[in-house]
Every structure is written in structure tokens, then in C-alpha cells.
Design a protein around this motif. Sequence first.
Motif, PDB file in Angstrom:
ATOM      1  N   GLN A 124      -9.350   2.751  -8.899  1.00 32.47           N
ATOM      2  CA  GLN A 124      -8.570   3.078 -10.098  1.00 32.47           C
ATOM      3  C   GLN A 124      -9.278   2.528 -11.325  1.00 32.47           C
ATOM      4  O   GLN A 124      -9.962   1.497 -11.251  1.00 32.47           O
ATOM      5  N   ILE A 125      -9.137   3.226 -12.442  1.00 28.05           N
ATOM      6  CA  ILE A 125      -9.803   2.811 -13.681  1.00 28.05           C
ATOM      7  C   ILE A 125      -8.857   2.962 -14.854  1.00 28.05           C
ATOM      8  O   ILE A 125      -8.152   3.971 -14.979  1.00 28.05           O
TER       9      ILE A 125
ATOM     10  N   LYS B 116      -8.110   8.140  -4.117  1.00 28.46           N
ATOM     11  CA  LYS B 116      -8.007   7.511  -2.799  1.00 28.46           C
ATOM     12  C   LYS B 116      -8.703   8.430  -1.805  1.00 28.46           C
ATOM     13  O   LYS B 116      -8.423   9.638  -1.780  1.00 28.46           O
TER      14      LYS B 116
ATOM     15  N   ARG C 238      -3.653  11.712  -9.257  1.00 34.43           N
ATOM     16  CA  ARG C 238      -2.461  12.051 -10.052  1.00 34.43           C
ATOM     17  C   ARG C 238      -2.876  13.011 -11.148  1.00 34.43           C
ATOM     18  O   ARG C 238      -3.909  12.828 -11.781  1.00 34.43           O
TER      19      ARG C 238
ATOM     20  N   PRO D 174       1.698  12.782  -8.578  1.00 35.79           N
ATOM     21  CA  PRO D 174       0.829  12.403  -7.453  1.00 35.79           C
ATOM     22  C   PRO D 174       0.614  13.589  -6.515  1.00 35.79           C
ATOM     23  O   PRO D 174       1.557  14.330  -6.214  1.00 35.79           O
ATOM     24  N   ILE D 175      -0.615  13.781  -6.077  1.00 31.37           N
ATOM     25  CA  ILE D 175      -0.904  14.820  -5.092  1.00 31.37           C
ATOM     26  C   ILE D 175      -1.788  14.218  -3.998  1.00 31.37           C
ATOM     27  O   ILE D 175      -2.474  13.221  -4.210  1.00 31.37           O
ATOM     28  N   MET D 176      -1.738  14.856  -2.834  1.00 28.00           N
ATOM     29  CA  MET D 176      -2.581  14.409  -1.723  1.00 28.00           C
ATOM     30  C   MET D 176      -3.104  15.641  -0.996  1.00 28.00           C
ATOM     31  O   MET D 176      -2.351  16.570  -0.719  1.00 28.00           O
TER      32      MET D 176
ATOM     33  N   ARG E 163     -10.639  -1.269 -10.368  1.00 28.67           N
ATOM     34  CA  ARG E 163     -10.095  -2.016  -9.242  1.00 28.67           C
ATOM     35  C   ARG E 163     -10.210  -1.170  -7.970  1.00 28.67           C
ATOM     36  O   ARG E 163      -9.974   0.027  -7.985  1.00 28.67           O
TER      37      ARG E 163
ATOM     38  N   GLU F 184      -6.375  11.545  -2.695  1.00 27.87           N
ATOM     39  CA  GLU F 184      -5.120  11.360  -3.428  1.00 27.87           C
ATOM     40  C   GLU F 184      -5.474  11.078  -4.868  1.00 27.87           C
ATOM     41  O   GLU F 184      -6.375  10.296  -5.157  1.00 27.87           O
TER      42      GLU F 184
ATOM     43  N   TRP G 149      -1.626  -2.597 -12.223  1.00 26.62           N
ATOM     44  CA  TRP G 149      -2.735  -3.245 -12.932  1.00 26.62           C
ATOM     45  C   TRP G 149      -2.531  -4.738 -13.104  1.00 26.62           C
ATOM     46  O   TRP G 149      -3.359  -5.412 -13.714  1.00 26.62           O
TER      47      TRP G 149
ATOM     48  N   GLU H 212      -6.309  -0.876   2.184  1.00 27.32           N
ATOM     49  CA  GLU H 212      -5.047  -1.212   2.834  1.00 27.32           C
ATOM     50  C   GLU H 212      -5.237  -2.132   4.027  1.00 27.32           C
ATOM     51  O   GLU H 212      -4.440  -3.011   4.278  1.00 27.32           O
TER      52      GLU H 212
ATOM     53  N   LEU I  49       2.384   5.930  -4.874  1.00 28.11           N
ATOM     54  CA  LEU I  49       3.350   6.339  -5.891  1.00 28.11           C
ATOM     55  C   LEU I  49       4.194   7.509  -5.390  1.00 28.11           C
ATOM     56  O   LEU I  49       5.395   7.586  -5.640  1.00 28.11           O
ATOM     57  N   MET I  50       3.533   8.434  -4.682  1.00 29.63           N
ATOM     58  CA  MET I  50       4.242   9.623  -4.191  1.00 29.63           C
ATOM     59  C   MET I  50       5.454   9.228  -3.340  1.00 29.63           C
ATOM     60  O   MET I  50       6.530   9.808  -3.462  1.00 29.63           O
TER      61      MET I  50
ATOM     62  N   GLY J  11       0.794  -1.220   0.000  1.00 31.64           N
ATOM     63  CA  GLY J  11       0.000   0.000   0.000  1.00 31.64           C
ATOM     64  C   GLY J  11       0.829   1.274   0.000  1.00 31.64           C
ATOM     65  O   GLY J  11       0.338   2.334   0.372  1.00 31.64           O
TER      66      GLY J  11
ATOM     67  N   ASN K 246      -5.352   6.480 -16.803  1.00 35.26           N
ATOM     68  CA  ASN K 246      -5.601   5.444 -15.795  1.00 35.26           C
ATOM     69  C   ASN K 246      -5.663   6.050 -14.396  1.00 35.26           C
ATOM     70  O   ASN K 246      -4.878   5.696 -13.517  1.00 35.26           O
TER      71      ASN K 246
ATOM     72  N   ARG L 118      -8.748  -0.920  -3.985  1.00 31.79           N
ATOM     73  CA  ARG L 118      -7.704  -1.402  -3.074  1.00 31.79           C
ATOM     74  C   ARG L 118      -7.991  -0.856  -1.686  1.00 31.79           C
ATOM     75  O   ARG L 118      -8.161   0.352  -1.510  1.00 31.79           O
TER      76      ARG L 118
ATOM     77  N   ILE M 149      -6.403   7.403 -10.578  1.00 36.43           N
ATOM     78  CA  ILE M 149      -6.716   6.789  -9.280  1.00 36.43           C
ATOM     79  C   ILE M 149      -7.355   7.844  -8.381  1.00 36.43           C
ATOM     80  O   ILE M 149      -7.135   9.056  -8.539  1.00 36.43           O
TER      81      ILE M 149
END
Lengths: 321, 275
Positions: free
Chosen positions: B192-193, B242, B124, B77-79, B174, B122, A319, B178, A284-285, A281, B238, B176, B240
Motif C-alpha cells: 500500500q502507498i 494484494k 480498490r 474493493p474488488i478481488m 507499507r 485485490e 496507516w 498475513e 476492507l471488502m 488481515g 492511497n 503486509r 493497495i
Amino acid sequence: MSRTRSIFISILQILLVYSLTNRVVIADEVVDSTVYHVQEITSGNFVHLGSFPPQSTHNHGDVANIGFIVGSECVAVIDTGSSLHVGSLLKAAIRGVTNLPICAVIITHVHPDHLLGLNAFAQDPTVAVYGHHRLPKQIRLRSKYYLEMLERELGVDHIDNHIIDPSRITGVDRLLTIDLGGRVIEIKAWDYAHTDNDVTVTDVTTGTFWAGDLVFSKHVPILDSNVRQYDQVLEELQSLDIKHYVVGHGPLDRPWRDLVGEQRRYLGLLMKEVRAAIDEGVSLMDAVNTIGWSDQNRWFNFELYHRRNVTTTYTDLEWED
Amino acid sequence: MMTKISVIQKSLCFITMAFLCVNTACATPFPEPDHASVPEWLVIKNLMFGDREIKDGSNDVLALYLNSKLDDSSTVPIMVNALMDQTDDVFIETLYLIIDRNPIPTAGIFRFHPDAGKVKLETRLRFEKFSFIRAIVETNTGELYMDQRWVQVSGGCSAPSGKNADDPLLGKMRFRMEDQLRLNEPNLVQFQIKHPNESTLASDLEPGDSARFIDKISVEYDRKPIMTGDVNFSLSDNPIFKFYFFPKTAGTLSVLVEDTHDTIFTESMEVRHDK
């Protein structure tokens, strides 16, 4: 020499070079001039080694290994450098070796350091230009961005001269042979590897293998496609019995299988650590800052390209089923 | 044999070179401008928020995170983390992600339900030019708070990725999670797609065709809304997402995604509580 005077002279010299586009200025006694070398690595196979490591501020975009193969009737050029300037230097180097006509230019893939010198050759309609069957599409997609980069990074101010006509490319689907007169060369198109449009060239006479950027030497490999498929291509390349080769970047002094093996070790490390990160888990960051950095001192330009390689690997492997 | 041609090749001392780069951060350092006076931002701010006050929220309302070194402008990526809890009285209703200098500056408008627990997002993003990215939240009481970062990568919208654009897995989705599900507290989940999320600047389109990108996402838990987003090609391919959801019982997490070619993708996940 004072700094001001030195800058003044460099500007004069730049103006001189650019005012003579398509002709190369040949001057033996220029202060601080460097030389443009080509070396004959096997009979008829001439290579110019690009500046290495490439992020030097002093290289005009002369960063890729490019060259040519001379037959008894004509010459095939393999890659053209990152600007008309570099392409013109290569053309002049060919004229230093032979007066035979240039009949073919092969572009190993779309990246600008291999592509954007093409117009130094392609303005002559008798020159055939070959590339991967996906190359024309990638040129259409990327050239605007690449030309802006040329302007911004290299200070080239007449980028219109660099616009590549995608219809100029003869696409290679699988394998194509060209006869240069007493010398046959094979162009092979690969599937997803370094990019989605890589071709390699083999000089059948000497067995010299021109790998383009499928293989890197000392320069960190760059992923611009799919890491798993790239590794499969490298596995195939590693099994080949290659004595003489040219790679897109870096020195040509190591045994072929060691060279490819070192690159596969890096890709293997990336894939292993990325899979573990995804399982745990790790985002990417965070992954770009933690994965694969044990390899940092093994490669040139690691700092420049490694994070991107992690991104490309992560966004593919997330993926996997 | 060695052929040697001497040429004038005096260095261009003032030009940095990182020429292999493919939609990467290969630019010369550029000083960070004052975020409040960026011309593009002044226009966007006026159009979106009029003369409403936007307060600095970085101390106690929200935090925007990006890596300091960025190498892939098409996948940044950003959060965003809320620093305040969602309560019945005061909660974050809307999160705006704004990239001042992107072709569509509003990268996303996300609406959160107070039942969603904590607010976090989160994702991208693509960056076309050096730009500020701003995360602005609007509370149910109508207040606006901002945190922002200066980003020095470019070309993310105009340089396509080398990934396989003809991917046959379009629409594969999908989830996910944790950890094991925990009832009555916020649980993180990633959705995510597979979607090219084509940029209008980079697509190799025939005349008359339009770029295909995702413009809407909505997430529900047991048919109650968790989050919705109005998005565009400022999101990476693609994409994501979160975020948190707040399960009181075992149930079904479901997502609906729409793209500009009027395709609807749906996916759901049964969430079990094994205890």
C-alpha cells in the motif's frame, strides 16, 4: 382520490411551488399539505427540524435541522437546506417572525443538505456569508457533483440557480464574532472532524450551541474526514457545559453529554473493531459487512451510511504505526 | 413560541431521497443491462481487442468479486482470483480491469510472471457512473476470458474524499503479509502507498497543472519480476495491491511506483524464513 388524480394534483402543486421560486406559496387549505415549522428553542433561536428519518420520499430534501438567530438589529441564518425551495421556506419562516434584515448566513459545512439553499439568501449582496476557511475549496471541488445529485435525486430542473459562488464565502480561520444588535454570536472553525470544514455557532446571550453535523442525534453519525481527529473534537465537545443545542439531524431532547457520549461510543466501537480486523488481515471488502453491525438497531439510516463509515475508518487506521 | 407557516409541500412520490450522501450510492435502482451490448463496451472492446473472441471465464478461469452493497464510489474493493494454476505450459499473462463508463475505462493492465505462483489481485477502485466492471485475462496462448459485475455507485471520480489531501505522508509505503513465509508455494502479500491519486475530474488545480496520479507499479522478488501494472486514477487514493509471490528462498521483495509528476517511489522488504 384516485391515484391518477392524486399524482396530477401533486404535479400541479410542484409546478406552483417552483414557479414561485424565492417566494413561498402560503396556502392554508391544501389537500395533504404539510406545514413548515420553526420553533423557538431559546430566546431568539429558531429551529426548523428537518424530516426525520431523512430517506423519506416525501420531504423535498428538507432533511437537515436549520434555523436562525434574531438580534435587535438583524438576523443570522444557520444553514440553508438542500435546495432553493427549502432555503425559501426558511426565509419565509424568518419573515413570519421578524422584519429585521438578514445580515449573515453561516454554512456549517459543505454537505448539500446544508449548503444548496444558500442562493435564497446570497443573491442579496448585503448578506454576508460565513463558513470554514476550507469551505470555498470544498465547494469548488464538490459542487458539480452535488448539483448533478440535486437534479437526479430531487428532480430539480433548474440547477443553475443553485450554483454557489465560492468567493461569496468569508472564511473563518479560528473564531469570529458577529454582533446582531444586543446579541453576539461566535463562529468557531474546527479542524478535521465530521468534514474538514465544520464550523459551530454559539449564541452567547442564551448559550445556545449550534453544532451543525459535528453531532448527530439518533441518526447514525457520518464520517467524511478523519475518525481519530473527529473523536478528539467530540471529546472536547463532550466536556462543554451545554444546556441548549441544535444538531444537524435528529431530535434535540437528550442531555448534551449523553448525546455526544453515544456518538463517541459508536466511533469507539468502529475504531476498536477495525483495528482488530486490520491486525487479523481481514480485507476492507469483508470488514464493511462484519464490523460494527451490533449497533444496527441503535441508529436511523444505519444501512445507508455505516459501510461508508467503516471504509473511512479502515482506510485511515490501516496507516497507523 | 411556535411559528407555523402552511405551504404546499406535496410529496414527490416518484423521487427517492438519500440526500445526505457524499459520493455514495444514493441512486434509484436501475436495471442491470445486458453486459455484452453496452455501447461504451462495444467501442472499448473493438479498440483493445479488435475482433478477438472473449470467452466467458467465470466457470473455470477467473472470478471477479465485489460486495453486492456498495456505499463509497471512491473506494470500491474488488478481488480477482484465477481459477486455474499458473503452469509452464499455460498461464495467465495479463489481467485487464475495465470500467466501461469511467473517464479512463482501462483502470489497470497487470502483467503476471509465470513464476508468481497463483494469480490474484485485490485493489480498490473509483466508479464515476453506474457501470460494468470487467476482469479480462489473456493467457500466454493468446486466449481471452472475462468475468464481469454490474456496479451501481457513482461520483467516485468527481467527488473527492474528505480525507486530508495535504497529507504530509505522501509516498509512505507499507507491506503486509498475513502469514509466516512458506517456501515453494504462493504467498499473499499486500502493498500500500500513501498517494492522493488525484482524479482529473476532481482536482482543484491551477491552470497549467496536471492531476497527480500513479501510472505504474512493478514488483520484483530477488530482482525477478512478479507483477507490473499500468494504472491511473480509477484506483482509489492511497491505493493497495494484494497479490501472490512464489519464494523459493528467503529474499527481497521490492516495489517501484511512478506517478504522473515523474516521482518514483521505491520500497523493499526482506523476507525471512524462520524455520
